[in-house]
Enzyme design. Structure first.
Site, PDB file in Angstrom:
ATOM      1  N   THR A 190       0.514   4.277  -2.697  1.00 48.75           N
ATOM      2  CA  THR A 190       0.269   5.693  -2.400  1.00 48.75           C
ATOM      3  C   THR A 190       1.342   6.580  -3.029  1.00 48.75           C
ATOM      4  O   THR A 190       1.059   7.703  -3.442  1.00 48.75           O
ATOM      5  CB  THR A 190       0.213   5.957  -0.883  1.00 48.75           C
ATOM      6  OG1 THR A 190       1.459   5.584  -0.264  1.00 48.75           O
ATOM      7  CG2 THR A 190      -0.929   5.201  -0.234  1.00 48.75           C
ATOM      8  N   LEU A 226       0.832  -1.200   0.000  1.00 52.38           N
ATOM      9  CA  LEU A 226       0.000   0.000   0.000  1.00 52.38           C
ATOM     10  C   LEU A 226       0.867   1.250   0.000  1.00 52.38           C
ATOM     11  O   LEU A 226       0.543   2.249  -0.643  1.00 52.38           O
ATOM     12  CB  LEU A 226      -0.933   0.005   1.218  1.00 52.38           C
ATOM     13  CG  LEU A 226      -1.845   1.230   1.331  1.00 52.38           C
ATOM     14  CD1 LEU A 226      -2.770   1.331   0.120  1.00 52.38           C
ATOM     15  CD2 LEU A 226      -2.657   1.182   2.614  1.00 52.38           C
ATOM     16  N   TYR A 227       1.983   1.194   0.719  1.00 58.74           N
ATOM     17  CA  TYR A 227       2.920   2.329   0.709  1.00 58.74           C
ATOM     18  C   TYR A 227       3.333   2.654  -0.726  1.00 58.74           C
ATOM     19  O   TYR A 227       3.287   3.811  -1.157  1.00 58.74           O
ATOM     20  CB  TYR A 227       4.147   1.999   1.553  1.00 58.74           C
ATOM     21  CG  TYR A 227       5.283   2.980   1.389  1.00 58.74           C
ATOM     22  CD1 TYR A 227       5.164   4.285   1.872  1.00 58.74           C
ATOM     23  CD2 TYR A 227       6.461   2.616   0.737  1.00 58.74           C
ATOM     24  CE1 TYR A 227       6.204   5.210   1.714  1.00 58.74           C
ATOM     25  CE2 TYR A 227       7.499   3.519   0.577  1.00 58.74           C
ATOM     26  CZ  TYR A 227       7.369   4.813   1.065  1.00 58.74           C
ATOM     27  OH  TYR A 227       8.391   5.718   0.908  1.00 58.74           O
ATOM     28  N   ALA A 228       3.734   1.612  -1.468  1.00 61.79           N
ATOM     29  CA  ALA A 228       4.137   1.814  -2.860  1.00 61.79           C
ATOM     30  C   ALA A 228       2.986   2.373  -3.689  1.00 61.79           C
ATOM     31  O   ALA A 228       3.180   3.258  -4.535  1.00 61.79           O
ATOM     32  CB  ALA A 228       4.624   0.492  -3.451  1.00 61.79           C
TER      33      ALA A 228
END
Length: 432
Positions: free
Chosen positions: A246, A242-244
Site C-alpha cells: 500500500t 500488504l502494508y509495504a
C-alpha cells in the site's frame, strides 16, 4: 307498507313516482359527494402530515449526522483558524494528518515551536490504545494546536478545512501502520493508505492555491531487496507485506497527481522510528513493557540463525527530516485542478545509517531498566517482516541537510525515561 308497485307508479294523477326516485338519487348523490370531498380533504391532510414528518425526520437525521461528525460551526472555525495562524515571518500553514500519532505529534510541536501555523487531523482509531493518542492530543492542545477529529476519507470535511484555511503545506502522516496486522485486517490498509490518500490528494489538487504535499512512505517498500544500503533508486517492486504494497501504491499514486495536476510531492521513507510517545506495537515499546512486567519477550531470528537488524532512527532526527522536506518543497503549479507547469516530485530515505541487531537492542533496554529480559528466541515466521533494513541517506543529506545525530544507546535512554514517567514506574529513579 308501500308495495313495490307503489314505489314505481304514481298514487295520484299527474305525479310520477320516478320523480321521487330521481330526487332520492339526487340527495344520495349530494351526500356521497359531500362524503367524498371530506375523504379527499382528509387524504390531503394525511399527505401533508406525512410530508411534514418525513421532512422533520430528515432534519433530525441531518442534525444527528452533523453532531456525530463533531466538526463545523462558528466556534469550531475560530479554533481552526487560530491554530493554523502563522506567527513568524515567512512561515507556513500546515495541515498535519495523523497529528495525534507518534510522528505527527512531534512534527506538530516542532512546527508550532518555530511559529508555523499547525492544524491537526486524526481519527483516533483503536489500532493501539486510544488513551495514548488522547494524551498526545492534550499535549498538543496545551501548545495551542487544535486537532480536528475526523477521517481523511471524509471529502466534505477536507473541503471544509481547505475552505476555512489556505494551507501552504500538507504533512500527511495518517496511515494504517504495522506489518503483521495486515494479515488480520487487510481492508484497513486499503481504506487508509490507498483510498484515504486519494481523497486527500483530490482535496489538495482542487484547492487554489494548491499546497505542497510531504507524506510518509516507508522503508518497507524495499521489500525483498537484498542490496544494501537501500537507496532511493533501488527496485521497490517486490513488497513483502500488504502494508509495504500500500505504501508502494502510494508512491505511484502521488506521482500520478504530480504529473497530471502539478502537485508538489515529497515522499519520505522512514526507517524504524522510535522514541518518547512512540507506538505500543513497536518491538522496543513492547519489549520495555514486558521486561518491566516480568513477562517473556519474543525475539525473532532469520534464516540460518542470523539476527534481525534494523536501522533504528530516533524521533528527533525524523522530525528534522520532515521539517527540512517542508522547507525545501517547491510550490505546486496547478490551479483549479489543472496543471500549469512541472512541479517537484521527490523521494528521500530518512534513517540513521547504522543498523543494530535486535539482541543488541534488548541488551541496551536491560541496562537502562536494570532488569533482565526473559527471551523466547524463535525463527521469523512468514508474516511480512524482512531480516534487515539499512538506509542510504546521501540524497537527504545533500538536499535536506539531514544529519541524524542520536545513536540507539542515547535514544533508548530518553525513551525509557519517558516510559517510566508516563506509566508511573519507579518515580524519581534515574535511568542509566
Amino acid at each position: 307498507m308501500p308495495s313495490l308497485e307503489d314505489e314505481l307508479f304514481p298514487s295520484t294523477p299527474g305525479k310520477v313516482k320516478i320523480e321521487r326516485t330521481h330526487n332520492n338519487i339526487n340527495r344520495q348523490f349530494h351526500r356521497c359527494f359531500a362524503s367524498t370531498s371530506t375523504m379527499f380533504l382528509w387524504a390531503l391532510f394525511l399527505i401533508a402530515l406525512t410530508a411534514s414528518y418525513l421532512s422533520f425526520q430528515s432534519f433530525v437525521d441531518s442534525g444527528s449526522r452533523y453532531l456525530a461528525a463533531s466538526w463545523g460551526g462558528i466556534q469550531w472555525e475560530k479554533q481552526v483558524r487560530s491554530s493554523a495562524q502563522i506567527r513568524r515571518s515567512g512561515g507556513m500553514a500546515v495541515l498535519v494528518t495523523g497529528a495525534a500519532g507518534f510522528v505527527g505529534t512531534h512534527v506538530s510541536l516542532a512546527l508550532k515551536k518555530r511559529g508555523d501555523g499547525v492544524l491537526g487531523l486524526d481519527n483516533f482509531n483503536n489500532y493501539y490504545d486510544p488513551s495514548l493518542k488522547k494524551a498526545r492530543k492534550s499535549l498538543l492542545n496545551s501548545h495551542g494546536i487544535f486537532i480536528v477529529e475526523g477521517d481523511i476519507n471524509d471529502a466534505r470535511l477536507l473541503a471544509k478545512l481547505f475552505d476555512v484555511v489556505a494551507f501552504t503545506h500538507v504533512m500527511h502522516l495518517a496511515a494504517q501502520a504495522g506489518v503483521r496486522y495486515a494479515m488480520e485486517n487487510p481492508s484497513s490498509y486499503v481504506h487508509s493508505n490507498v483510498a484515504g490518500l486519494v481523497t486527500l490528494l483530490e482535496a489538495c489538487k482542487s484547492t487554489n492555491p494548491q499546497p505542497a504535499v510531504v507524506w510518509a512512505s516507508s522503508s518497507s517498500v524495499y521489500g525483498l531487496n537484498e542490496k544494501v544500503p537501500f537507496s532511493e533508486s533501488d527496485r521497490t517492486d517486490q513488497p513483502a507485506s500488504l502494508y509495504a504494497a500500500t505504501k508502494k501504491a502510494g508512491e505511484e499514486i502521488t506521482h500520478t497527481y504530480n504529473h497530471i495536476y502539478g502537485l508538489s510531492i515529497t515522499g519520505l521513507r522512514f526507517f524504524t522510528v522510535y522514541g518518547p510517545w512512540g507506538r505500543p506495537d513497536m518491538a522496543y515499546f513492547s519489549f520495555t513493557r514486558n521486561i518491566l512486567q516480568g513477562k517473556p519477550i519474543t525475539v525473532y531470528r532469520g534464516k540460518n540463525l542470523v539476527d534481525l537488524a534494523r536501522d533504528f532512527t530516533y524521533i528527533d532526527d525524523i522530525v528534522k527530516g520532515c521539517l527540512g522536506s517542508l522547507d525545501t518543497a517547491g510550490k505546486s503549479t496547478g490551479s483549479g485542478g489543472k496543471k500549469r507547469g512541472a512541479a517537484p516530485y521527490r523521494i528521500f530515505n530518512l534513517g540513521n545509517t547504522s543498523p543494530v541487531t535486535v539482541p543488541t537492542l534488548v541488551g541496551i533496554l536491560e541496562r537502562h531498566l536494570k532488569m533482565k529480559a526473559k527471551k523466547n528466541i524463535i525463527e521469523m515466521p512468514g508474516n511480512g517482516d524482512v531480516p534487515f533494513t539499512h538506509a542510504n541517506i546521501s540524497q537527504a543529506r545533500i538536499q535536506l541537510g539531514y544529519r541524524p545525530a542520536t545513536d540507539l544507546q542515547t535514544g533508548l535512554k530518553k525513551f525509557v525515561r519517558w516510559y517510566l514517567s508516563y506509566y508511573g514506574y519507579n518515580h524519581g529513579k534515574s535511568v542509566n
